[in-house]
Design an enzyme around this catalytic site. Structure first.
Site: not given
Length: 702
Positions: A385, A438
């Site tokens: 993330d 990401e």
């Protein structure tokens, strides 16, 4: 004192009387221990060495007639080896979680739990828990020299015992009570204690899956359609009760398999105190959240997925951690896991702290967390993330609120080095495990090898494609002719990375509406455009990701507080939507044309990308010896006898029409057409098709 006698001392702060259990196994007897007149709670026994067991048992009374007993924890020497400590100090201990934390084990035939924690700023560390009244005087730990690693073996602790570490800072004398950074299991929130977890030795049954997965780079040429899931809100039980991991194995896995997805991706299941963080503010980096069961229950969920042919990806968050006082923040009274200077150590937007990637022990912590999920829980890949927030020192900061690196740049050199080490280690030791970034900027080479200057991820989310695509689709069709390039621009960079095409949870919260809710027009037109959007996503080069609920046209924005709108599946348009997604998945999986060359330019060619005035796109997909044509009509105007180029002559048959009545459409448009030998736009043949409004046609030869 001569060698025939021994002195045994025990500090029992709540005891009024204490005894030592002496003698051999056949003749045990209690010997009274003498209380200290100067220090209440300190008891001493002096006697013959032969009468004192190697591991003495102490009995004591706290009043009220009840007697307690425990084997002396200080009769066991430290267990952690110098080699482990050396690796830990150098940042090369890949399995630090097996050294640190709480580990049930048997020493000299005596069961107990070995505790270890890193707290170099402490002058004292104690294990506290429900077994010692949370009293830091009872079980102080011993420190391994200058390593900052503290250790203690406590005999007789039961499985499930609650514990924390009480830490007294060396400089200030302040006392902190902290949960275990390496804890394997935690209390149900809002409580925050760690739990001793003694796994029964889970018996995996996914050897065939792991063997198939291990083929290097096989993922590049295999279909990959990901169903992104938040376990707490996919479906609920009676009265809003969370479904457990084992219940989810029985319900979620068959559902995903029936819809044709190849993988599930779980929003973080790492333990976290606040439901509203969705798991992205983790405090237990080695522990599946207790909201849904035990670590072995989570293993069962992963194992069930593998037996059903479904891979499991996990969102993993090494970019930051919350400021909660019970967890990592200023763990021993110093900036241990984070930076001291908030210009480097704090995320202003999120109110969280940034890991100090330049510290060896912190890199150990994160790297061993990643390997724990892959090795101990058989996770097939990690979606990392907020990578952009790790790469840039000035990420979301004002001009005077960040510190340049040693070369004056804004790159976080320590984070870059960590990410490369992470990806090298995991892919070098576990071929086939996916590392997905990401990453929302134009950082070059995110999914390219470190030796060529890349970060080493296997794939990257294509955030640019996602933003451009959704921006286009939410336009009124009358205006789309002026924004045609939003659908064509992405092909200019489509092969610079190995891309995943994500329509994730972030796109259906915070006022953004659902994917269907973004579409203009009435309900029927919204559904038609959503079907068109999915056909575009499934036929465009790149792996696919769709957040839960969007596969049936969820009507309301997602919330972690409730389950999905399952009731709407009684309505035909929503039934049609889920049927379309199932058919797209099966077409994508069964046709190499659509998945064999997703990361290579030869897998795609525009047929006509210039018809902005009528908002029609057509392209060719290639894989092996086969080809498919995709035509998108992006307006509500039917296009009759519409000419598109074709790579060869013969009959072309529609394999999927998003306007089919089976999906809620009107079953308009051509069923098949024969390509004529008329050159068009550089191709040798021409197809003439009737295009239904707001629909896609997918055609194959024959």
């Amino acid at each position: 004192m001569d060698h025939q006698t021994v002195c045994c001392r025990s500090f029992l702060p709540r005891a009024r009387e204490a005894w030592l259990l002496c003698g051999g196994a056949d003749a045990l007897h209690r010997e009274p221990m003498t209380p200290s007149p100067d220090l209440p709670g300190l008891f001493t026994w002096t006697g013959a060495l032969a009468d004192c067991p190697l591991h003495p048992t102490i009995l004591w009374s706290e009043g009220g007639g009840q007697t307690f007993q425990a084997v002396d924890p200080y009769s066991f020497p430290p267990h952690i080896s110098g080699f482990d400590l050396h690796l830990f100090g150098e940042g090369r201990h890949w399995h630090a979680h097996r050294m640190m934390g709480a580990h049930p084990e048997v020493r000299d035939g005596i069961p107990g739990v070995r505790f270890a924690v890193w707290a170099p700023g402490a002058e004292r560390v104690s294990v506290v828990g429900d077994f010692n009244h949370w009293d830091g005087r009872s079980h102080p730990m011993s420190v391994h020299g200058g390593s900052g690693v503290w250790e203690l073996f406590i005999p007789g602790l039961p499985d499930g015992a609650l514990y924390k570490f009480e830490i007294r800072n060396r400089e200030s004398g302040q006392i902190f009570v902290k949960s275990d950074p390496y804890g394997a299991f935690f209390e149900m929130r809002p409580n925050t204690s760690s739990r001793v977890f003694a796994s029964r030795g889970y018996e995996w049954s996914d050897d065939a899956w792991l063997q198939r997965r291990s083929a290097p780079n096989a993922w590049k040429h295999r279909p990959m359609s990901i169903y992104e899931v938040h376990l707490g809100s996919w479906k609920r039980g009676v009265a809003g009760r969370f479904l457990g991991y084992r219940e989810l194995a029985d319900e979620l896995i068959p559902y995903v398999r029936d819809r044709g997805f190849t993988h599930i991706e779980l929003l973080p299941v790492t333990e976290h105190p606040f439901d509203g963080s969705w798991g992205y503010q983790s405090t237990g980096f080695f522990a599946p959240t207790s909201r849904f069961g035990t670590p072995d229950d989570f293993r069962h969920l992963v194992d069930s997925a593998h037996r059903a042919g479904i891979g499991v990806l996990l969102d993993w968050v090494p970019g930051h951690f919350p400021k909660d006082a019970f967890a990592l923040a200023r763990f021993d009274g110093t900036a241990l896991y984070e930076h001291e200077d908030p210009r480097k150590g704090e995320h202003r937007d999120w109110g969280t702290l940034i890991f100090n990637y330049g510290r060896s022990e912190v890199r150990n912590f994160l790297l061993s967390s990643a390997l724990c999920w892959i090795e101990d829980f058989h996770i097939d890949g990690l979606r990392v993330d907020a990578v952009a927030s790790m790469l840039y020192l000035d990420y979301s900061r004002q001009a005077n609120d960040w510190i340049p690196n040693e070369y004056g740049g804004n790159e976080n050199l320590d984070a870059i080095a960590f990410l490369r080490e992470l990806n090298r280690t995991i892919q070098g030791n576990h071929p086939g495990v996916l590392m997905i970034a990401e990453e929302s900027t134009a950082w070059p080479g995110v999914s390219r090898p470190p030796e060529t200057g890349g970060l080493g991820f296997t794939m990257k989310w294509n955030m640019g494609w996602m933003h451009d695509t959704l921006a286009y689709f939410q336009l009124d069709p009358i205006h789309r002719r002026h924004h045609h390039n939003q659908l064509t621009f992405g092909m200019l960079y489509a092969y610079t990375e190995n891309f995943v095409l994500p329509f994730s949870h972030d796109e259906v919260v915070h006022g953004k509406r659902t994917l269907r809710g973004r579409m203009p027009g009435d309900e029927s037109q919204q559904h038609a455009q959503l079907r068109l959007l999915y056909a575009y996503q499934w036929t465009y080069p790149g792996k696919k990701l769709l957040f839960m609920g969007q596969e049936f046209g969820q009507g309301t924005e997602w919330s972690e507080d409730r389950e999905l709108d399952w009731y709407i599946l009684q309505y035909p348009l929503h039934q049609g939507m889920t049927t379309l997604v199932r058919d797209l998945n099966h077409l994508y999986r069964n046709e190499p044309t659509l998945h064999a060359a997703e990361f290579e330019p030869e897998g795609f060619a525009w047929l006509d990308c210039d018809d902005a005035s009528r908002s029609v796109l057509s392209f060719l997909r290639r894989g092996g010896d086969s080809q498919m044509i995709v035509v998108l009509n992006l307006t509500p105007v039917p296009r009759e006898d519409y000419a598109i180029p074709a790579p060869h002559g013969g009959l072309w048959t529609v394999r999927l029409n998003t306007d089919s009545e089976f999906y809620g459409g009107g079953s308009r448009g051509s069923l098949q057409a024969r390509a004529e030998a008329r050159p068009l736009r550089g191709f040798t043949h021409t197809l003439r098709l009737d295009l239904p409004p707001l629909a896609a046609l997918i055609l194959a030869p024959g």
